[in-house]
Design a protein around this motif. Structure first.
Motif, PDB file in Angstrom:
ATOM      1  N   ALA A  97     101.197  42.287  88.836  1.00 31.96           N
ATOM      2  CA  ALA A  97     100.061  42.898  89.534  1.00 31.96           C
ATOM      3  C   ALA A  97      99.051  43.347  88.481  1.00 31.96           C
ATOM      4  O   ALA A  97      99.419  43.971  87.474  1.00 31.96           O
ATOM      5  CB  ALA A  97     100.523  44.077  90.380  1.00 31.96           C
ATOM      6  N   ILE A  98      97.801  43.053  88.700  1.00 24.58           N
ATOM      7  CA  ILE A  98      96.752  43.397  87.737  1.00 24.58           C
ATOM      8  C   ILE A  98      95.630  44.132  88.450  1.00 24.58           C
ATOM      9  O   ILE A  98      95.461  44.028  89.672  1.00 24.58           O
ATOM     10  CB  ILE A  98      96.185  42.149  87.025  1.00 24.58           C
ATOM     11  N   SER A  99      94.852  44.871  87.672  1.00 23.78           N
ATOM     12  CA  SER A  99      93.674  45.580  88.180  1.00 23.78           C
ATOM     13  C   SER A  99      92.432  44.942  87.560  1.00 23.78           C
ATOM     14  O   SER A  99      92.306  44.900  86.319  1.00 23.78           O
ATOM     15  CB  SER A  99      93.743  47.066  87.829  1.00 23.78           C
ATOM     16  N   VAL A 100      91.542  44.481  88.394  1.00 23.63           N
ATOM     17  CA  VAL A 100      90.360  43.742  87.931  1.00 23.63           C
ATOM     18  C   VAL A 100      89.118  44.610  88.143  1.00 23.63           C
ATOM     19  O   VAL A 100      88.897  45.115  89.247  1.00 23.63           O
ATOM     20  CB  VAL A 100      90.202  42.406  88.700  1.00 23.63           C
ATOM     21  N   PRO A 101      88.282  44.815  87.107  1.00 25.66           N
ATOM     22  CA  PRO A 101      87.044  45.587  87.284  1.00 25.66           C
ATOM     23  C   PRO A 101      85.990  44.771  88.036  1.00 25.66           C
ATOM     24  O   PRO A 101      85.964  43.539  87.993  1.00 25.66           O
ATOM     25  CB  PRO A 101      86.601  45.869  85.845  1.00 25.66           C
TER      26      PRO A 101
ATOM     27  N   ALA B 259      91.779  37.591  82.149  1.00 28.27           N
ATOM     28  CA  ALA B 259      92.924  38.510  82.236  1.00 28.27           C
ATOM     29  C   ALA B 259      94.050  37.991  81.353  1.00 28.27           C
ATOM     30  O   ALA B 259      94.499  36.848  81.500  1.00 28.27           O
ATOM     31  CB  ALA B 259      93.407  38.638  83.680  1.00 28.27           C
TER      32      ALA B 259
ATOM     33  N   GLU C 182      83.723  49.665  90.375  1.00 26.82           N
ATOM     34  CA  GLU C 182      85.022  49.857  91.021  1.00 26.82           C
ATOM     35  C   GLU C 182      86.038  48.887  90.427  1.00 26.82           C
ATOM     36  O   GLU C 182      85.711  48.060  89.580  1.00 26.82           O
ATOM     37  CB  GLU C 182      84.880  49.642  92.529  1.00 26.82           C
ATOM     38  N   ARG C 183      87.278  48.990  90.911  1.00 26.11           N
ATOM     39  CA  ARG C 183      88.351  48.098  90.458  1.00 26.11           C
ATOM     40  C   ARG C 183      89.064  47.537  91.677  1.00 26.11           C
ATOM     41  O   ARG C 183      89.176  48.185  92.719  1.00 26.11           O
ATOM     42  CB  ARG C 183      89.332  48.825  89.543  1.00 26.11           C
ATOM     43  N   MET C 184      89.595  46.332  91.519  1.00 26.31           N
ATOM     44  CA  MET C 184      90.314  45.636  92.592  1.00 26.31           C
ATOM     45  C   MET C 184      91.728  45.327  92.101  1.00 26.31           C
ATOM     46  O   MET C 184      91.895  44.789  90.992  1.00 26.31           O
ATOM     47  CB  MET C 184      89.581  44.351  92.980  1.00 26.31           C
ATOM     48  N   SER C 185      92.721  45.642  92.928  1.00 21.90           N
ATOM     49  CA  SER C 185      94.126  45.380  92.583  1.00 21.90           C
ATOM     50  C   SER C 185      94.557  44.042  93.186  1.00 21.90           C
ATOM     51  O   SER C 185      94.318  43.774  94.371  1.00 21.90           O
ATOM     52  CB  SER C 185      95.035  46.501  93.094  1.00 21.90           C
ATOM     53  N   LEU C 186      95.194  43.223  92.365  1.00 16.85           N
ATOM     54  CA  LEU C 186      95.657  41.905  92.800  1.00 16.85           C
ATOM     55  C   LEU C 186      97.122  41.743  92.397  1.00 16.85           C
ATOM     56  O   LEU C 186      97.518  42.117  91.284  1.00 16.85           O
ATOM     57  CB  LEU C 186      94.812  40.797  92.180  1.00 16.85           C
ATOM     58  N   SER C 187      97.922  41.180  93.300  1.00 22.37           N
ATOM     59  CA  SER C 187      99.335  40.911  93.028  1.00 22.37           C
ATOM     60  C   SER C 187      99.589  39.418  93.107  1.00 22.37           C
ATOM     61  O   SER C 187      99.031  38.717  93.969  1.00 22.37           O
ATOM     62  CB  SER C 187     100.238  41.644  94.038  1.00 22.37           C
TER      63      SER C 187
END
Length: 334
Positions: A257-261, A245, A266-271
């Motif tokens: 905050a980032i969005s990880v595939p 990233a 699907e995608r996962m949101s992380l802060s």
């Protein structure tokens, strides 16, 4: 009588016995002995072949005819065959005058008459060969050995990370050389390969005897080597997946905050509200590749942060950044 003749032939052969100084006398004596010696050998071989009903044929890789092979092997090199014949063999009715009488009378004893035929062959190999085939079948001496196994034919099988994660069935069209009626031809064949979850790069799938055929060899094996196709987002490290990233320096310092595939699509949101320094790794358990040896277990997803630093700053920006960061504690990377 054969052994007596053989010893005399050896004795008077001017080429083999250097003690025969008078070559003319030795040559004449040798010719006188050699003619009946050939006759004895020829009669003995013919009698054995006749009693077995079929001729003994020797197959030679050189391509010589059976008759020529028989003459060279039996009549002019008689020791090859007659080593396996019984000492109790029939003799000629007349003997030259120079032979010892004891040898002539011993070879003409009545007990020799009862040992004619194939039973006189004492060589174990010949006895086993004759016992396994029909009396009307020819006896063949072959110099062939077991067919050797050639090196396998190897091909790559490219798979995506998704196929290696969830498994799939791949149909591959292959072509190989096959021998049909002595002619080498190209033949195509469809091969089904079941890719199992968790397989890695370098996994070998072997199909025995499905490779190329060559004269004098067994069919080669066909081996497929698993190779991983490059993925758009992930790199594989054993059973783990690595996602890189990239974030700017401001977000790394002030939180982001980032969005990880994910591999499933699907995608996962992380802060993050911490300082993200270069090389920082966030681990998401159970989002990696399956473990082939443990059903149901998966590796981890490792998120590595790459910090983008600005290429240039104005003097005011550099002064403000230095004033803000001068009292901060720093992580020692050494």
């Amino acid at each position: 009588m054969y052994r007596v003749y053989k010893s005399l032939v050896t004795k008077w052969n001017p080429n083999r016995n250097p003690s025969n100084k008078v070559e003319a006398e030795a040559e004449a004596k040798f010719q006188e002995i050699n003619e009946p010696f050939k006759a004895i050998t020829e009669n003995k071989v013919k009698e054995k072949l006749k009693s077995c009903d079929e001729p003994i044929v020797s197959i030679s890789p050189g391509g010589s005819s059976p008759r020529k092979i028989m003459e060279e092997s039996f009549f002019y090199r008689p020791s090859i065959l007659l080593r396996s014949l019984s000492r109790k063999s029939s003799t000629l009715s007349t003997s030259p005058s120079f032979l010892p009488k004891s040898a002539s009378s011993r070879d003409n004893s009545p007990r020799n008459e009862s040992h004619r035929g194939c039973s006189d062959i004492e060589n174990p190999f010949l006895q086993r060969s004759m016992s396994r085939i029909s009396p009307r079948s020819p006896i063949i001496f072959s110099q062939s050995t077991l067919l050797r196994k050639p090196p396998p034919t190897e091909k790559k099988l490219e798979c995506t990370l998704e196929e290696l994660c969830y498994g799939c069935v791949k149909q591959i069209m292959t072509s190989r050389d096959v021998i049909i009626n002595g002619i080498t031809e190209q033949q195509g064949e469809m091969v089904n390969i079941t890719v199992k979850p968790g397989w890695k790069k370098g996994t070998r799938i072997t199909f025995e005897g499905k490779g190329d055929e060559r004269p004098g060899y067994q069919p080669a094996d066909l081996i497929f080597l698993i190779d991983e196709k490059p993925h758009l987002f992930f790199e594989r490290e054993d059973d783990n997946l690595v996602y890189k990233a990239e974030i700017p320096l401001a977000q790394a310092l002030g939180g982001c905050a980032i969005s990880v595939p994910l591999l499933e699509g699907e995608r996962m949101s992380l802060s993050f509200d911490i300082v993200l320094y270069p090389g920082y790794v966030k681990i998401i358990k159970g989002q990696g590749m399956p473990t082939a040896k443990e059903i149901g277990k998966r590796g981890d997803l490792r998120i590595k942060f790459l910090i983008n630093f600005p290429m240039s700053l104005s003097p005011e920006q550099r002064f403000d950044a230095s004033s803000i960061l001068k009292d901060c504690s720093y992580l020692d990377f050494l």
